[in-house]
Design a protein around this motif. Structure first.
Motif, PDB file in Angstrom:
ATOM      1  N   GLU A 238      -1.116  16.976  21.540  1.00 57.46           N
ATOM      2  CA  GLU A 238       0.269  17.455  21.927  1.00 57.46           C
ATOM      3  C   GLU A 238       1.292  16.787  21.414  1.00 57.46           C
ATOM      4  OE1 GLU A 238       0.571  17.935  26.102  1.00 57.46           O
ATOM      5  OE2 GLU A 238      -1.400  19.148  26.346  1.00 57.46           O
ATOM      6  N   GLU A 239       1.438  15.417  21.321  1.00 59.28           N
ATOM      7  CA  GLU A 239       2.687  14.515  20.865  1.00 59.28           C
ATOM      8  C   GLU A 239       1.815  13.704  19.426  1.00 59.28           C
ATOM      9  OE1 GLU A 239       4.573  11.893  23.322  1.00 59.28           O
ATOM     10  OE2 GLU A 239       4.135  13.558  25.077  1.00 59.28           O
ATOM     11  N   THR A 240       2.681  13.496  18.520  1.00 59.74           N
ATOM     12  CA  THR A 240       2.394  12.815  17.253  1.00 59.74           C
ATOM     13  C   THR A 240       2.312  11.112  17.444  1.00 59.74           C
ATOM     14  OG1 THR A 240       3.249  14.642  16.218  1.00 59.74           O
ATOM     15  CG2 THR A 240       2.790  12.681  14.800  1.00 59.74           C
ATOM     16  N   SER A 241       1.357  10.661  16.838  1.00 60.97           N
ATOM     17  CA  SER A 241       1.307   9.206  16.834  1.00 60.97           C
ATOM     18  C   SER A 241       2.111   8.848  15.639  1.00 60.97           C
ATOM     19  CB  SER A 241       0.006   8.732  16.994  1.00 60.97           C
ATOM     20  OG  SER A 241       0.028   7.481  16.717  1.00 60.97           O
ATOM     21  N   PRO A 242       3.188   7.728  15.902  1.00 58.82           N
ATOM     22  CA  PRO A 242       3.855   7.301  14.706  1.00 58.82           C
ATOM     23  C   PRO A 242       2.858   6.386  13.850  1.00 58.82           C
ATOM     24  CG  PRO A 242       4.545   6.437  16.802  1.00 58.82           C
ATOM     25  CD  PRO A 242       3.776   7.296  17.162  1.00 58.82           C
ATOM     26  N   TRP A 243       2.314   5.596  14.304  1.00 59.69           N
ATOM     27  CA  TRP A 243       1.447   4.741  13.522  1.00 59.69           C
ATOM     28  C   TRP A 243       0.251   5.564  12.926  1.00 59.69           C
ATOM     29  CZ3 TRP A 243      -3.919   4.354  14.407  1.00 59.69           C
ATOM     30  CH2 TRP A 243      -4.214   4.851  15.767  1.00 59.69           C
ATOM     31  N   ALA A 244      -0.336   6.453  13.818  1.00 59.28           N
ATOM     32  CA  ALA A 244      -1.387   7.219  12.821  1.00 59.28           C
ATOM     33  C   ALA A 244      -0.726   8.115  11.531  1.00 59.28           C
ATOM     34  CB  ALA A 244      -1.924   8.127  13.739  1.00 59.28           C
ATOM     35  N   GLU A 245       0.471   8.542  11.846  1.00 57.56           N
ATOM     36  CA  GLU A 245       0.910   9.252  10.882  1.00 57.56           C
ATOM     37  C   GLU A 245       1.216   8.418   9.724  1.00 57.56           C
ATOM     38  OE1 GLU A 245       4.214  12.885  10.572  1.00 57.56           O
ATOM     39  OE2 GLU A 245       4.732  11.173  12.252  1.00 57.56           O
ATOM     40  N   ALA A 246       2.131   7.271  10.213  1.00 59.65           N
ATOM     41  CA  ALA A 246       2.391   6.457   9.034  1.00 59.65           C
ATOM     42  C   ALA A 246       1.227   5.902   8.281  1.00 59.65           C
ATOM     43  CB  ALA A 246       3.130   5.341   9.638  1.00 59.65           C
ATOM     44  N   HIS A 247       0.153   5.466   8.814  1.00 63.94           N
ATOM     45  CA  HIS A 247      -1.149   4.966   7.963  1.00 63.94           C
ATOM     46  C   HIS A 247      -1.648   6.052   7.282  1.00 63.94           C
ATOM     47  CE1 HIS A 247      -1.206   0.600   9.337  1.00 63.94           C
ATOM     48  NE2 HIS A 247      -0.408   1.111  10.376  1.00 63.94           N
ATOM     49  N   THR A 248      -1.764   7.214   7.808  1.00 61.87           N
ATOM     50  CA  THR A 248      -2.172   8.540   7.257  1.00 61.87           C
ATOM     51  C   THR A 248      -1.469   8.481   6.052  1.00 61.87           C
ATOM     52  OG1 THR A 248      -3.027   9.160   9.113  1.00 61.87           O
ATOM     53  CG2 THR A 248      -2.929  10.734   7.234  1.00 61.87           C
ATOM     54  N   ALA A 249      -0.118   8.606   5.996  1.00 61.61           N
ATOM     55  CA  ALA A 249       0.661   8.704   4.884  1.00 61.61           C
ATOM     56  C   ALA A 249       0.565   7.699   3.897  1.00 61.61           C
ATOM     57  CB  ALA A 249       2.059   8.737   5.399  1.00 61.61           C
ATOM     58  N   LEU A 250       0.281   6.275   4.280  1.00 59.26           N
ATOM     59  CA  LEU A 250       0.109   5.139   3.152  1.00 59.26           C
ATOM     60  C   LEU A 250      -1.416   5.589   2.538  1.00 59.26           C
ATOM     61  CD1 LEU A 250       0.811   2.112   5.648  1.00 59.26           C
ATOM     62  CD2 LEU A 250       1.540   2.502   3.303  1.00 59.26           C
ATOM     63  N   VAL A 251      -2.276   6.068   3.122  1.00 55.73           N
ATOM     64  CA  VAL A 251      -3.493   6.315   2.589  1.00 55.73           C
ATOM     65  C   VAL A 251      -3.213   7.482   1.531  1.00 55.73           C
ATOM     66  CG1 VAL A 251      -5.840   7.371   2.534  1.00 55.73           C
ATOM     67  CG2 VAL A 251      -4.937   5.866   4.215  1.00 55.73           C
ATOM     68  N   ALA A 252      -2.575   8.507   1.857  1.00 51.88           N
ATOM     69  CA  ALA A 252      -2.377   9.666   0.935  1.00 51.88           C
ATOM     70  C   ALA A 252      -1.421   9.223  -0.239  1.00 51.88           C
ATOM     71  CB  ALA A 252      -1.454  10.813   1.782  1.00 51.88           C
ATOM     72  N   ALA A 253      -0.469   8.324   0.125  1.00 54.84           N
ATOM     73  CA  ALA A 253       0.491   7.832  -0.865  1.00 54.84           C
ATOM     74  C   ALA A 253      -0.215   6.819  -1.871  1.00 54.84           C
ATOM     75  CB  ALA A 253       1.821   7.071  -0.308  1.00 54.84           C
ATOM     76  N   GLY A 254      -0.968   6.161  -1.541  1.00 54.74           N
ATOM     77  CA  GLY A 254      -1.815   5.241  -2.341  1.00 54.74           C
ATOM     78  C   GLY A 254      -2.664   6.218  -3.263  1.00 54.74           C
ATOM     79  N   ALA A 255      -3.157   7.123  -3.044  1.00 55.76           N
ATOM     80  CA  ALA A 255      -4.050   8.113  -3.579  1.00 55.76           C
ATOM     81  C   ALA A 255      -2.841   8.547  -4.766  1.00 55.76           C
ATOM     82  CB  ALA A 255      -4.621   9.291  -2.632  1.00 55.76           C
ATOM     83  N   HIS A 256      -1.718   9.192  -4.406  1.00 49.69           N
ATOM     84  CA  HIS A 256      -0.949   9.695  -5.370  1.00 49.69           C
ATOM     85  C   HIS A 256      -0.485   8.809  -6.319  1.00 49.69           C
ATOM     86  CE1 HIS A 256      -1.063  13.785  -3.481  1.00 49.69           C
ATOM     87  NE2 HIS A 256      -0.438  13.232  -2.161  1.00 49.69           N
ATOM     88  N   LEU A 257      -0.243   7.605  -5.561  1.00 48.99           N
ATOM     89  CA  LEU A 257       0.185   6.475  -6.684  1.00 48.99           C
ATOM     90  C   LEU A 257      -0.579   6.322  -7.800  1.00 48.99           C
ATOM     91  CD1 LEU A 257       2.784   4.897  -7.111  1.00 48.99           C
ATOM     92  CD2 LEU A 257       1.745   2.984  -5.682  1.00 48.99           C
ATOM     93  N   ALA A 258      -2.063   6.004  -7.303  1.00 47.17           N
ATOM     94  CA  ALA A 258      -3.157   5.792  -8.305  1.00 47.17           C
ATOM     95  C   ALA A 258      -3.240   7.006  -9.287  1.00 47.17           C
ATOM     96  CB  ALA A 258      -4.415   5.752  -7.595  1.00 47.17           C
ATOM     97  N   GLU A 259      -2.871   7.964  -8.903  1.00 48.02           N
ATOM     98  CA  GLU A 259      -2.814   9.369  -9.825  1.00 48.02           C
ATOM     99  C   GLU A 259      -1.605   9.629 -10.677  1.00 48.02           C
ATOM    100  OE1 GLU A 259      -5.481  11.206 -10.432  1.00 48.02           O
ATOM    101  OE2 GLU A 259      -6.885  10.430  -9.240  1.00 48.02           O
ATOM    102  N   GLY A 260      -0.607   8.589 -10.550  1.00 49.92           N
ATOM    103  CA  GLY A 260       0.405   8.558 -11.426  1.00 49.92           C
ATOM    104  C   GLY A 260       1.636   9.725 -10.610  1.00 49.92           C
TER     105      GLY A 260
END
Length: 885
Positions: A662-684
């Motif tokens: 029902e409510e979004t977790s700020p830390w869960a959202e942030a750390h998930t974004a970090l994983v996705a961002a790391g993947a995109h950064l590794a892919e250029g």
């Protein structure tokens, strides 16, 4: 031993050439014969050694239940005894004192004891002259070698006068006679006097019971060989009862069924064991006693008051005491509580169903009603369930504030199995709360929320509902809020619960601390989900500090995650290990909290660039049960590990597995974004990484660091500097944040050409990371860092934990393997070493582990011995060399 030759008995068993008893009937030879041992008899040296004390004491009593092996034991001993043994089976004791003494005198004569004519024989069946007993005692006392008189079935001697006469002869015969009584009941003799004088040898039921080793030997005599655990289980079920073991062995050896299967699954009431106990125990009792035994067979244990409730009479106290004294398979547990021998209980239950169909249900209902007010909750629930009275069972569980035991604790699985038989009816607030708890404990909101809301409406409408039921309702609403990610609802339910606690008796709350601890744990979890770290820590610390409730492991696991989110992996690891240690108790296969604690350990392993270890933790069984905190952490750690393996697609897939709440977790959202961002950064794709980390995570420090790195990769150092400047300067951030931040700023200084500042920041990052062994931030920093680490003095700071150690004088650059530990360190010893590495004092370690200072010192001493060191510093160094830290 002297054996007397006698005439051949006729068809009645009488000796035609022997003398007669006072009634003129010939003596029955079988009464004087030492029983013949069966071919499969097992000689038990430990008991024979005990019987060897008999010649040194005037009296020996071998007392036990029917089939306990008393007679054969004494027969085995008597057959090998070097002196004269007179054997009498006292089946004639009920025919009068004169008859009894005539048989005993004949037994003595048959054993070779010479008695003068002056002793004589009793003239009447019902009496014996005192003069005869006096002359007998006098002649026996004059003997040089004592005679041992064995009286088997002495429990048949119920005439106190015979007992007095026997005690008179024994006392005045002195060393000339030794008396051995084999009896089912407490013998009619003043045993207290013999015990006080140390003049009696006693072998009772407990000693007669077969040990597992003896049982294995007995089975082997029947050609049966079982594993030790199966033998132990058989001994437990039979309580080592000799007849039960022998009958089981005979049936298993002669039957068509697989012997091992038979010995595991035999039904006592359908075997010769049942026939034996019915004939030898039950049918010997009066009608009132038989009725009581049948009724109490539904109970695992009982006291007189409970037994009276089942019979409707008031005579249970006397009957139970008498049955125990008679060794009639009623065992005294102390404090006026008894239990039946398990085989006897099974047979009685079957007999009860056959004699009184339908009565068993009513007996269970009566037992549940009595126990609800005077007995343990577990037994109350078992009897209510057996009676099919689910309303009473649910009322007892909820009213005793034990609803939380359906959610966590050692009895969770047993209670869940018990209530799984409850159908859709009845529908009361208590039964609906139980249904809701069962579903929510599995994370099943679809099945859990409807009965919870139905119970809440009913309790609100009544306005007089029991406070315990309303508190249980508030507890389940807090759990539901946790599972749905609804912090506001959790806070509302917690406030309601705090008000309800004031309405409940303090002793009840003290006896059942779990509901309050569970409520605080769920509240802390929802606050953590909302990113309100300080409030979450306050609620969870209150639970973890008790160290005595089932939710403690959950609270410690959530605190471990909090520590990790705040950037302190070492502290997170210690709390996670403490959570796993606390969860290592009887209960569910994967206790609540264990799954999250294991995920935190996986996250710490990922921080230290140990992907194999992290994957091992991820592969461990985890009890998620719909908890969004645990689901989010699993997705994040999985993504990080896949990213470390170079699997960018797998990392993005893992990051997309966020729980829907029902409510979004700020830390869960942030750390998930970090994983996705790391993947995109590794892919250029740095632009996409920047977008992910700035919208919506925003001001999360790690997101700012990741976005700064992405901006540097995109060639926008000014943007990177602005992002890094937004990181709060306060000291509350741990090395998981400060180390990547220092490296990102060092990279920016390198772009700006300030090499000295870059070197200083890298040195700062190395010093902060070394204590925690944080390697992953350096692996992710980029290609600019390795050449810099190869320069002095940065290499010195990195050697031994981030880079290979210094080369040997021979130039090989290899590091000698440290010698192995003397013995594997225990989990607690590892916990202490981890804290030693953190430079914690002995007192601080004790406080952190919730143990005494002396306990810490004991663990330290043991760890020093195993590591072959004598000092703290050396222990830490050696543990690191061995990869233990």
């Amino acid at each position: 031993m002297v054996v007397t030759t006698m005439g051949v008995p006729d068809e009645t068993g009488a000796d035609p050439r022997g003398p007669a008893d006072p009634c003129g009937d010939p003596f029955l030879r079988a009464r004087f014969a030492i029983p013949t041992l069966p071919a499969t008899y097992l000689r038990r040296d430990r008991l024979l050694g005990h019987l060897d004390e008999a010649p040194r004491r005037p009296l020996t009593v071998v007392g036990g239940a029917a089939g306990a092996g008393k007679t054969l034991l004494v027969a085995d001993w008597a057959a090998a005894h070097p002196g004269r043994v007179a054997w009498l089976t006292a089946q004639m004791a009920g025919k009068g004192r004169g008859t009894f003494w005539a048989y005993l005198l004949q037994a003595l004569r048959l054993a070779g004891v010479t008695l003068s004519d002056e002793v004589g024989l009793p003239a009447e069946a019902g009496r014996v002259d005192d003069a005869l007993l006096t002359r007998l005692a006098a002649e026996l006392s004059a003997r040089e070698a004592p005679v041992t008189a064995v009286i088997d079935e002495y429990d048949r001697v119920t005439d106190p006068e015979i007992a007095d006469q026997l005690e008179f002869v024994l006392r005045h015969a002195g060393p000339g006679v030794r008396l051995v009584l084999v009896t089912r009941t407490e013998p009619l003799l003043p045993l207290h006097r013999y015990r006080a004088a140390g003049a009696v040898t006693e072998i009772r039921n407990d000693e007669l019971a077969f040990t597992p080793g003896e049982a294995a030997d007995l089975l082997a005599l029947h050609g049966l060989r079982l594993p030790a655990d199966e033998v132990t289980a058989l001994v437990t079920r039979t309580r080592g009862w000799a007849a039960g073991l022998r009958l089981c062995a005979l049936a298993a050896a002669q039957g068509t069924q697989d012997p091992r299967t038979y010995l595991k699954e035999f039904e006592a009431d359908r075997t010769t064991i049942g026939d034996f106990l019915l004939a030898e125990v039950l049918k010997r009792q009066r009608a009132e006693t038989q009725d009581l035994l049948l009724r109490i067979s539904v109970l695992d244990r009982f006291c007189p008051a409970l037994a009276d409730t089942l019979t409707g009479r008031a005579d249970a106290d006397l009957i139970l005491t008498g049955l125990h004294r008679e060794n009639a398979f009623v065992e005294d547990l102390g404090h006026s509580w008894f239990r039946l021998h398990p085989l006897f209980r099974d047979i009685l239950r079957a007999h009860l169903r056959a004699r009184h169909p339908g009565l068993e249900t009513e007996l269970h209902r009566r037992a549940a009603g009595w126990l609800r007010h005077a007995g343990p909750l577990g037994e109350t629930l078992e009897h209510a369930a057996a009676a099919g009275d689910w309303e009473a069972a649910a009322d007892a569980l909820v009213g005793d504030l034990a609803l939380g035991e359906l959610l966590t604790g050692p009895r969770t699985e047993a209670l869940a199995e018990l209530f799984s038989a409850m159908g859709p009816e009845p529908r009361t607030p208590a039964t609906d709360l139980v249904r809701a708890a069962l579903a929510l404990s599995r994370g099943d909101l679809d099945r859990g929320l409807p009965p919870l809301e139905r119970a809440a409406r009913a309790l609100t409408a009544e306005r007089t509902g029991e406070p315990a039921a309303r508190l249980g309702c508030a507890l389940l609403h807090t759990l539901a809020a946790r599972l749905t990610g609804s912090p506001a609802r959790a806070e509302s339910a917690a406030r309601q619960a705090a008000e309800l606690r004031r309405e409940l008796p303090v002793p009840l709350l003290d006896r059942q601390p779990e509901p309050t601890a569970l409520l605080r744990t769920h509240l802390g979890a929802t606050r953590l989900w909302a990113g309100r770290y300080a409030e979450a820590r306050a609620a969870l610390t209150a639970v973890a500090g008790t160290g005595r409730t089932a939710p403690t492991a959950q609270a410690l696991a959530l605190l471990a995650l909090l520590d990790h989110l705040e950037g302190r992996p070492g502290r997170a690891e210690r709390r996670a290990l403490a959570a796993l240690s606390g969860a290592d108790r009887p209960g569910p296969a994967v206790p609540p909290g264990a799954g999250l604690a294991t995920l935190v350990l996986a996250a710490v392993a990922a921080d230290r660039d140990e992907p194999d270890r992290a994957e091992a933790f991820l592969a461990a069984p985890a009890d998620v049960r719909g908890d969004p905190v645990t689901e989010a952490e699993r997705a994040i750690v999985t993504g990080r590990v896949r990213l470390a393996r170079g699997d960018t697609e797998g990392a993005l897939e893992a990051a997309d597995r966020m729980a829907r709440t029902e409510e979004t977790s700020p830390w869960a959202e942030a750390h998930t974004a970090l994983v996705a961002a790391g993947a995109h950064l590794a892919e250029g794709r740095p632009e996409l990484a920047v977008k992910l980390l700035t919208e919506p995570p925003g001001e999360e420090p790690l997101c700012l660091v990741g976005a700064a790195r992405a901006e540097l990769a995109a060639g926008r150092p000014a943007n990177a500097a602005g992002l890094l400047d937004r990181i709060p300067p306060h000291h509350g951030l741990g090395p998981l944040v400060t180390v990547p931040a220092a490296l990102a700023r060092a990279q920016w200084y390198g772009v700006e050409g300030d090499l000295a500042a870059r070197r200083g920041l890298v040195a700062q990052a190395l010093r902060e990371a070394r204590r925690e062994r944080l390697r992953r931030p350096f692996r992710e920093a980029g290609p600019w860092l390795p050449p810099l680490l190869a320069t002095m003095p940065l290499r010195t700071l990195a050697e031994g934990w981030l880079l290979p150690g210094a080369p040997h004088p021979d130039g090989t650059g290899s590091v000698a393997e440290p010698p192995p530990v003397v013995e594997e360190l225990s989990g607690r010893e590892r916990d202490v070493l981890v804290r030693l590495a953190e430079m914690m004092s002995t007192e601080e370690i004790a406080a952190d582990l919730y143990v005494s200072v002396n306990t810490v010192k004991t663990h330290l001493k043991s760890a020093y011995r195993k590591l072959s060191v004598n000092r703290r510093h050396d222990a830490v160094r050696r543990a690191r060399e061995l990869g233990l830290l």
